[in-house]
Motif scaffolding. Structure first.
Motif, short mmCIF file in Angstrom:
data_model
loop_
_atom_site.label_atom_id
_atom_site.label_comp_id
_atom_site.label_asym_id
_atom_site.label_seq_id
_atom_site.Cartn_x
_atom_site.Cartn_y
_atom_site.Cartn_z
N THR A 4 3.12 -86.04 -6.30
CA THR A 4 4.05 -85.47 -7.28
C THR A 4 4.94 -84.37 -6.70
N GLU A 6 5.60 -81.21 -7.29
CA GLU A 6 6.45 -80.48 -8.22
C GLU A 6 7.10 -79.27 -7.55
N ARG A 10 11.47 -77.63 -7.39
CA ARG A 10 11.94 -76.37 -7.97
C ARG A 10 13.23 -75.92 -7.30
N TRP A 92 19.18 -84.97 -12.97
CA TRP A 92 17.80 -85.38 -12.73
C TRP A 92 17.75 -86.87 -13.07
N ARG A 111 12.01 -85.72 -4.26
CA ARG A 111 11.81 -84.53 -5.08
C ARG A 111 12.95 -83.53 -4.86
N ILE A 116 12.33 -87.70 -10.72
CA ILE A 116 11.06 -87.56 -11.46
C ILE A 116 10.32 -88.89 -11.38
N GLU A 127 2.34 -88.58 -17.92
CA GLU A 127 2.46 -87.16 -17.54
C GLU A 127 3.88 -86.73 -17.21
N HIS A 128 4.58 -87.49 -16.40
CA HIS A 128 5.88 -87.01 -15.91
C HIS A 128 7.01 -87.20 -16.90
N ASN A 130 6.71 -85.69 -19.60
CA ASN A 130 6.73 -84.30 -20.04
C ASN A 130 7.60 -83.45 -19.12
N GLU A 131 7.60 -83.79 -17.84
CA GLU A 131 8.48 -83.08 -16.90
C GLU A 131 9.95 -83.35 -17.25
N ASP A 134 10.83 -81.29 -20.10
CA ASP A 134 11.05 -79.90 -19.69
C ASP A 134 12.47 -79.69 -19.18
N ARG A 135 12.98 -80.67 -18.42
CA ARG A 135 14.34 -80.55 -17.89
C ARG A 135 15.36 -80.58 -19.03
#
Length: 290
Positions: A4, A6, A10, A92, A111, A116, A127-128, A130-131, A134-135
């Protein structure tokens, strides 16, 4: 196993320098393929560029497009006038974990490129997702390929997966949704070029057509009421989706709502596809008259 990473995604990773370098290189590659090795025509690009550069603060943008080749992203953003090398403005994008995240090197590269990882078949609440949410919460631009896989046939837009619709519904601020349909990249990177494989490099002297629609508006409160009402009489085997407690949407209502939104987007994309074919015919007639 999904790598992943993450931390590599960033903006402050190593002062943001690796991300800037990736977008400088990737943007330059996209420009070369789209404008120098091939020709690209874009309809309604001003609307797109305006939404990328200066939409209202905090309002996320979701662009959706058909998926004709493995080069769609980043070459779609390589047309003249688009800030393809600007890492801050860049999209993204939801990407297939089994293709882009196969090993550590690829995972780090993608990344840095604001990708994503999405696991095919793992559902819209993996799960991702949710990422991605978030964006959108950050007010970012997210691109999706809601058909779910590459198709190089000149055929109607296929039934859309519900992941994009779920993000539209769950985002704290309703995103601006901009549909895009393109044609030609299947010739730049054909899936079966030589011995059933893709070419090692993009092909040249092809024409890429990009048709950009108008922003789509969704009256989510009204659509939620419709979904709740229509779902009362539905029957299906549940897969235990989490309830969206903010709006009291159980699984049946969510299915109905996501279907309505996805069908609307699909219809608009199909109209854009047909409009693009009309534009091509008109151009051919103009050229034949000279």
């Amino acid at each position: 196993m999904v790598r992943t990473m993450e931390w590599a995604a960033r903006a402050d990773h190593m002062g943001g320098i690796p991300r800037k370098l990736i977008f400088m290189a990737g943007g330059a590659f996209a420009k070369i393929v789209a404008t120098f090795l091939n020709s690209t025509s874009v309809h309604n690009e001003d609307t797109f560029i305006r939404l990328v550069r200066s939409r209202p603060p905090g309002v996320p943008l979701i662009t959706v497009s058909n998926h004709m080749s493995t080069l769609d992203d980043p070459v779609l953003w390589g047309f003249r006038g688009f800030p393809s090398t600007n890492a801050k403005l860049a999209r993204w994008v939801l990407t297939a974990e089994d293709i882009c995240f196969k090993n550590t090197v690829l995972s780090y590269f993608f990344r840095l490129g604001k990708c994503i990882p999405i696991t095919r078949g793992a559902g819209i609440y993996q799960e991702h997702m949710n990422e991605a949410l978030d964006r959108l919460t950050d007010g970012a631009w997210l691109h999706t390929f809601p058909e779910g896989k590459v198709s190089q046939e000149d055929a109607p837009i296929r039934r859309l997966k519900w992941g994009t619709a779920s993000l539209i519904v769950r985002s704290p601020v309703t995103p601006i949704v901009l549909p895009i349909v393109h044609h030609g990249l299947q010739e730049v990177m054909p899936e079966k070029f030589l011995f059933g494989r893709r070419p090692p490099l993009p092909l040249c002297n092809k024409h890429i057509k990009i048709i950009i629609g108008e922003p789509m508006e969704f009256d989510l409160p009204k659509l939620r009421q419709t979904a709740v009402s229509e779902s009362r009489d539905s029957s299906f085997s549940t897969i235990r989706w989490p309830r969206i407690s903010r709006y009291g949407l159980d699984e049946a209502a969510q299915r109905c709502l996501y279907s309505i939104i996805s069908n609307n987007i699909q219809m608009v994309m199909e109209r854009l596809r047909q409009f693009g074919k009309t534009l091509s015919k008109s151009k051919d007639l103009e050229e034949s008259s000279f």
